[in-house]
Design an enzyme around this catalytic site. Structure first.
Site, PDB file in Angstrom:
ATOM      1  N   ASP A 137      38.631 -35.921   2.224  1.00  0.00           N
ATOM      2  CA  ASP A 137      37.591 -36.697   2.573  1.00  0.00           C
ATOM      3  C   ASP A 137      36.992 -37.511   1.469  1.00  0.00           C
ATOM      4  OD1 ASP A 137      38.264 -37.976   5.328  1.00  0.00           O
ATOM      5  OD2 ASP A 137      37.204 -36.514   6.539  1.00  0.00           O
ATOM      6  N   ARG A 147      31.876 -32.137   5.843  1.00  0.00           N
ATOM      7  CA  ARG A 147      31.899 -33.392   4.531  1.00  0.00           C
ATOM      8  C   ARG A 147      30.578 -33.067   3.620  1.00  0.00           C
ATOM      9  NH1 ARG A 147      33.146 -39.110   4.938  1.00  0.00           N
ATOM     10  NH2 ARG A 147      33.703 -39.109   2.808  1.00  0.00           N
ATOM     11  N   ARG A 187      26.294 -41.194  12.315  1.00  0.00           N
ATOM     12  CA  ARG A 187      26.512 -40.921  11.419  1.00  0.00           C
ATOM     13  C   ARG A 187      24.631 -40.667  10.928  1.00  0.00           C
ATOM     14  NH1 ARG A 187      31.258 -39.709   9.334  1.00  0.00           N
ATOM     15  NH2 ARG A 187      32.873 -39.985  11.089  1.00  0.00           N
ATOM     16  N   HIS A 244      30.606 -46.359  11.562  1.00  0.00           N
ATOM     17  CA  HIS A 244      29.777 -46.615  10.343  1.00  0.00           C
ATOM     18  C   HIS A 244      29.838 -47.959   9.650  1.00  0.00           C
ATOM     19  CE1 HIS A 244      31.558 -43.345   6.995  1.00  0.00           C
ATOM     20  NE2 HIS A 244      29.855 -43.085   6.905  1.00  0.00           N
ATOM     21  N   CYS A 295      35.714 -48.564   2.149  1.00  0.00           N
ATOM     22  CA  CYS A 295      35.977 -46.980   2.561  1.00  0.00           C
ATOM     23  C   CYS A 295      35.768 -46.677   0.891  1.00  0.00           C
ATOM     24  CB  CYS A 295      36.043 -46.447   3.689  1.00  0.00           C
ATOM     25  SG  CYS A 295      35.931 -46.799   5.027  1.00  0.00           S
TER      26      CYS A 295
HETATM   27  C1  LIG Z   1      34.076 -47.051   6.237  1.00  0.00           C
HETATM   28  N1  LIG Z   1      33.579 -45.587   5.464  1.00  0.00           N
HETATM   29  C2  LIG Z   1      32.732 -45.476   3.800  1.00  0.00           C
HETATM   30  C3  LIG Z   1      33.825 -44.922   6.079  1.00  0.00           C
HETATM   31  N2  LIG Z   1      34.020 -45.654   6.774  1.00  0.00           N
HETATM   32  N3  LIG Z   1      34.606 -44.108   5.628  1.00  0.00           N
HETATM   33  C4  LIG Z   1      35.376 -43.334   5.977  1.00  0.00           C
HETATM   34  C5  LIG Z   1      35.042 -42.083   6.344  1.00  0.00           C
HETATM   35  C6  LIG Z   1      36.668 -41.557   7.136  1.00  0.00           C
HETATM   36  C7  LIG Z   1      36.093 -39.909   7.245  1.00  0.00           C
HETATM   37  N4  LIG Z   1      37.148 -39.126   8.201  1.00  0.00           N
HETATM   38  C8  LIG Z   1      35.256 -39.524   7.672  1.00  0.00           C
HETATM   39  O1  LIG Z   1      34.891 -39.665   9.250  1.00  0.00           O
HETATM   40  O2  LIG Z   1      33.919 -39.554   7.535  1.00  0.00           O
END
Ligand SMILES: CN(C)C(=N)NCCC[C@H](N)C(=O)O
Length: 263
Positions: free
Chosen positions: A63, A88, A133, A162, A256
């Protein structure tokens, strides 16, 4: 005004785990397609005259292509990310190290926050998402370190985990957003702050159309968000559609993949 973006080539991209509702490790993702689509996004920024810096991707961090989550940079100060999921976790220090090596003043976060995924910087304030998050304690931590008022907004739909999946800045003063992603109270706050906002439909939000990047004149946006594109054109923006369907399998779009380095 040309912008400065940090991006990370998806050389190790895959969907190996599921930490949001978009991710299905059994469905498979094509890395070559992801790289091609990402190159298209990078080229779009460069054609618009923006500067793109690159961070080296790290094997085992699929990611890491989602650079927006790596930090929040305001006035040259770098507030580091601290990820909610262990998968992550190592990305936070990797991004912070990159900024340190470039000579930026950095602060490692005490509280969980996923960088620009949940911190959206406008001219006068920072909008900050919470609910899935980023911890609200990080909102205060960011306000203290970055010296800008932070306004908390509650996200309520797990598909929009997010803030930057549900809202983007049009020009530093106005925004586009999908109301259904926010709690009643936060919808009221948004209506009060942004009476002229562009309101997106559920259909546009469901293709991550709100995960867009605007420089005030041009909006780089997922190609499938058709109604939103029409409304943006009606408001005088030049729309640059990009195809990022492979990265959407991990829950990400153009924004993202893009960390803005604000001098
Ligand atoms: C929307 N932005 C910055 C993001 N929304 N990032 C993508 C993150 C994707 C990752 N698989 C996760 O779930 O963290």
């Amino acid at each position: 005004m040309p912008k400065h973006f940090l991006m990370c080539r998806p050389e190790h991209f895959t969907v190996a785990y599921a930490i949001n509702p978009w991710m299905n490790p059994d469905a498979g993702a094509d890395r070559d397609v992801a790289i091609r689509q990402w190159e298209g996004l990078k080229a779009a920024y460069e054609e618009l005259g923006h500067q793109v810096s690159l961070i080296d991707p790290v094997e085992g961090l699929p990611d890491m292509v989602f650079a927006a989550n790596g930090a929040t940079v305001v006035g040259g100060r770098v507030y580091g990310a601290r990820f909610a999921f262990p998968e992550r976790g190592p990305e936070g220090p990797a991004y912070l190290r990159w900024f340190e090596e470039q000579g930026y003043p950095v602060r490692a976060a005490e509280h969980v926050n996923e960088g620009e995924g949940d911190f959206l910087t406008l001219d006068e304030v920072i909008l900050a998402g919470t609910g899935f998050r980023t911890d609200t304690k990080a909102h205060l931590e960011a306000q203290e370190f970055l010296g800008r008022p932070v306004i908390s907004l509650s996200l309520v739909d797990p598909r929009f985990y997010h803030l930057d999946t549900a809202l983007f800045s049009l020009d530093g003063r106005n925004v586009a957003y999908f109301p259904g992603a926010f709690s009643q109270g936060s919808q009221e706050v948004l209506r009060r702050l942004f009476p002229e906002a562009v309101l997106a439909t559920a259909a546009d939000a469901e293709v991550l159309g709100l995960n867009a990047v605007s420089d005030g004149e041009h909006v780089v946006i997922n190609s499938e968000a058709t109604a939103l594109q029409l409304e943006l054109k009606r408001r005088g923006y030049e729309v640059i559609p990009v195809e990022l369907s492979e990265l959407r399998k991990a829950g990400g779009g153009p924004k993202c993949c893009t960390l803005e380095i604000r001098a």
